[in-house]
Design an enzyme around this catalytic site. Structure first.
Site, mmCIF file in Angstrom:
data_model
loop_
_atom_site.group_PDB
_atom_site.id
_atom_site.type_symbol
_atom_site.label_atom_id
_atom_site.label_comp_id
_atom_site.label_asym_id
_atom_site.label_seq_id
_atom_site.Cartn_x
_atom_site.Cartn_y
_atom_site.Cartn_z
ATOM 1 N N ARG A 1 0.822 -1.212 0.000
ATOM 2 C CA ARG A 1 0.000 0.000 0.000
ATOM 3 C C ARG A 1 0.860 1.267 0.000
ATOM 4 O O ARG A 1 0.381 2.338 -0.316
ATOM 5 C CB ARG A 1 -0.888 0.040 1.256
ATOM 6 N N ARG B 1 8.798 5.782 -4.807
ATOM 7 C CA ARG B 1 8.948 6.530 -6.062
ATOM 8 C C ARG B 1 10.386 6.944 -6.322
ATOM 9 O O ARG B 1 11.090 7.317 -5.400
ATOM 10 C CB ARG B 1 8.162 7.831 -5.988
ATOM 11 N N ARG C 1 -8.075 -4.806 13.995
ATOM 12 C CA ARG C 1 -7.343 -3.810 14.765
ATOM 13 C C ARG C 1 -8.277 -2.635 14.947
ATOM 14 O O ARG C 1 -9.051 -2.270 14.039
ATOM 15 C CB ARG C 1 -6.088 -3.339 14.020
ATOM 16 N N ARG D 1 0.328 8.486 14.764
ATOM 17 C CA ARG D 1 0.332 9.747 14.013
ATOM 18 C C ARG D 1 -0.512 10.792 14.718
ATOM 19 O O ARG D 1 -1.345 10.466 15.573
ATOM 20 C CB ARG D 1 -0.153 9.543 12.576
ATOM 21 N N GLU E 1 -3.424 9.321 17.359
ATOM 22 C CA GLU E 1 -4.043 8.037 16.987
ATOM 23 C C GLU E 1 -3.267 6.885 17.631
ATOM 24 O O GLU E 1 -2.076 6.728 17.386
ATOM 25 C CB GLU E 1 -4.021 7.922 15.458
ATOM 26 N N TYR F 1 -9.492 -4.093 3.623
ATOM 27 C CA TYR F 1 -9.145 -2.683 3.688
ATOM 28 C C TYR F 1 -9.573 -2.041 2.377
ATOM 29 O O TYR F 1 -9.126 -2.448 1.321
ATOM 30 C CB TYR F 1 -7.634 -2.523 3.860
ATOM 31 N N ASP G 1 -10.010 1.735 0.388
ATOM 32 C CA ASP G 1 -10.025 3.187 0.316
ATOM 33 C C ASP G 1 -11.445 3.584 -0.082
ATOM 34 O O ASP G 1 -12.202 2.768 -0.629
ATOM 35 C CB ASP G 1 -9.023 3.669 -0.751
HETATM 36 N N1 UDP Z 1 3.571 2.427 7.208
HETATM 37 C C1 UDP Z 1 4.771 2.562 7.876
HETATM 38 N N2 UDP Z 1 5.234 3.807 8.198
HETATM 39 C C2 UDP Z 1 4.546 4.934 7.873
HETATM 40 C C3 UDP Z 1 3.319 4.796 7.191
HETATM 41 C C4 UDP Z 1 2.855 3.530 6.867
HETATM 42 O O1 UDP Z 1 5.402 1.581 8.213
HETATM 43 O O2 UDP Z 1 5.019 6.036 8.206
HETATM 44 C C5 UDP Z 1 3.117 1.046 6.861
HETATM 45 C C6 UDP Z 1 2.285 0.425 7.968
HETATM 46 O O3 UDP Z 1 2.564 -0.951 8.010
HETATM 47 C C7 UDP Z 1 0.866 0.677 7.508
HETATM 48 C C8 UDP Z 1 0.982 0.562 5.982
HETATM 49 O O4 UDP Z 1 2.287 1.075 5.708
HETATM 50 O O5 UDP Z 1 -0.011 -0.278 8.022
HETATM 51 C C9 UDP Z 1 -0.067 1.329 5.210
HETATM 52 O O6 UDP Z 1 -0.008 2.688 5.538
HETATM 53 P P1 UDP Z 1 -1.094 3.772 5.109
HETATM 54 O O7 UDP Z 1 -0.575 5.125 5.468
HETATM 55 O O8 UDP Z 1 -1.506 3.513 3.712
HETATM 56 O O9 UDP Z 1 -2.281 3.365 6.066
HETATM 57 P P2 UDP Z 1 -3.628 4.085 6.500
HETATM 58 O O10 UDP Z 1 -3.418 5.580 6.424
HETATM 59 O O11 UDP Z 1 -4.653 3.609 5.584
HETATM 60 O O12 UDP Z 1 -3.803 3.600 7.880
#
Ligand code: UDP
Length: 382
Positions: free
Chosen positions: A176, A180, A257, A288, A313, A361, A363
């Site tokens: 996910r 880049r 989760r 975050r 969070e 999951y 979007d």
């Molecule tokens: N992830 C990570 N570090 C980050 C952001 C994401 O390791 O700073 C990993 C983590 O395992 C997460 C996955 O990437 O579950 C998907 O992140 P995304 O930001 O897409 O998740 P969402 O915002 O949908 O929770």
């Protein structure tokens, strides 16, 4: 109103289904167990005019033409482009994993042409001696970015998010995360993105605003169906609640989760300078911090006001009574899901969908897309 079809659950999937069926002339009864529609995309606006994403930040982004056209019939987007920053060992970096982050982290000036070879070299160091026939999350992540970046930005964040060592997680999760070979710091690769100018709630209100749709909130279809007369319960049903709840958790509960949010209003115009800051180290227990006002840069008045709302969070294991957020994808949960899906397939007229129903999951755009497809498939058959 006569009823042709029941939609149980007024989240993004259910509201999309209801709208498409209504426009095709079907009389749709939407039953929502919460007091309000919108599922986990539901927002609240506080006394300072700040739109708070109650269930965590939601950014609409898509590469799907039909989905983009569909939602734009109901709302106008504000052009917001999502960026995510990461705080690690007292420094702030730009995600996603790309030239910006790599050059910042290593103090280099690699070009797009040089990056793949550099990453391949880092990955090879980290993966030496491992059998990669069926990579784990950790191996997949190291192969994408090498070990030092994995340790800094992925390992602990993922451990906090999923409550387990990343070695135990499927590689699909890391897929996910965009990687880049450019300085593009847009988190999502979709140029079609934004936040509804009038707020997310307006999307749901407008989707359901149709003469062929009637809505009842505070009605849980799972209870309702046992009390109603058979003519109504025999109607086709589009259900988007948890699939295990549909069968009374007969084979056991699917694991999720969950998240806990800690919200604070602060007396400053801007606290962190961006909408989402990831904390990728083990030094803090949250993953975050969201600062919602940044999602509406077009609202100059609210932006300038010396008030802001931030939200920490905290991931947690789902327990009964918690909101399910992320399906825990492993061999056991997949087998359990398959058993419930088998049961669901035996019920005539039942379509199970959405994040909770499909235990996936999604979007927001994927949920809309799945909703459009489910409604279309139904109309072709009926
Ligand atoms: N992830 C990570 N570090 C980050 C952001 C994401 O390791 O700073 C990993 C983590 O395992 C997460 C996955 O990437 O579950 C998907 O992140 P995304 O930001 O897409 O998740 P969402 O915002 O949908 O929770």
């Amino acid at each position: 109103m006569a009823v042709d079809v029941i939609v149980a659950g007024a989240g993004i999937w259910g509201c999309t289904v209801a709208r498409v069926l209504a426009e095709a002339g079907r009389k749709v009864l939407v039953l929502e167990k919460r007091a309000q529609i919108g599922g986990n995309v539901r927002c609240e606006t506080d006394e300072n005019g700040i739109e708070i994403h109650t269930y965590g930040s939601h950014i609409f982004h898509t590469h799907l033409d039909d989905v983009w056209e569909f939602v734009n019939r109901f709302i106008t987007f504000n052009g917001y482009q999502h960026k995510v920053l990461a705080r690690y060992e007292g420094k702030t970096y730009f995600l996603p994993l790309g030239l910006t982050l790599v050059n910042q982290f290593y103090g280099l000036n690699l070009t797009p042409a040089e990056l793949p070879a550099f990453i391949a070299q880092e990955a090879a160091k980290g993966l030496e001696g491992r059998n990669l026939a069926n990579p784990t999350f950790e191996e997949q992540a190291i192969s994408f970015i090498g070990e030092p970046l994995y340790w800094a930005f992925i390992r602990e964040y993922t451990r906090k998010q999923w409550g387990t060592d990343p070695k135990n997680l499927p590689a699909s999760i890391i897929k996910r995360l965009p990687v880049r070979a450019s300085y593009d710091i847009n988190y999502f690769p979709d140029y079609r993105q934004g936040i509804p100018r009038a707020g997310y709630n307006s999307l749901f209100e407008r989707l359901l605003d149709h003469p062929n749709i009637s809505l009842e909130c505070n009605v849980d279809w799972l209870d309702w169906r046992t009390r109603q007369d058979s003519t109504l319960t025999a109607r086709p049903v589009f259900y988007s609640g948890p699939i295990d709840a549909l069968f009374g958790y007969r084979f056991g509960a699917l694991p999720w989760r969950s998240l806990r949010f800690e919200r604070e209003t602060l007396e400053v115009a801007d606290w962190q300078g961006t909408s989402v800051m990831n904390y990728t180290g083990a030094d803090v227990p949250f993953t975050r911090i969201h600062e919602f006002k940044h999602f509406h840069p077009e609202d100059k008045e609210t932006m300038a006001r010396a008030k802001t709302v931030i939200c920490r969070e905290y991931p947690k294991t789902w327990e009964p009574g918690d909101e399910p957020y992320y399906a825990v994808d492993n061999a056991e949960s997949r087998a359990l899901l398959a058993r419930y899906q088998e049961e669901a397939a035996k019920v005539p007229g039942l379509v199970v969908g959405g994040r909770l129903g499909e235990y996936r999951y999604y979007d927001m755009d994927q949920s809309v897309g799945r909703g459009l497809a489910a409604a279309k498939a139904y109309l072709e058959r009926n």
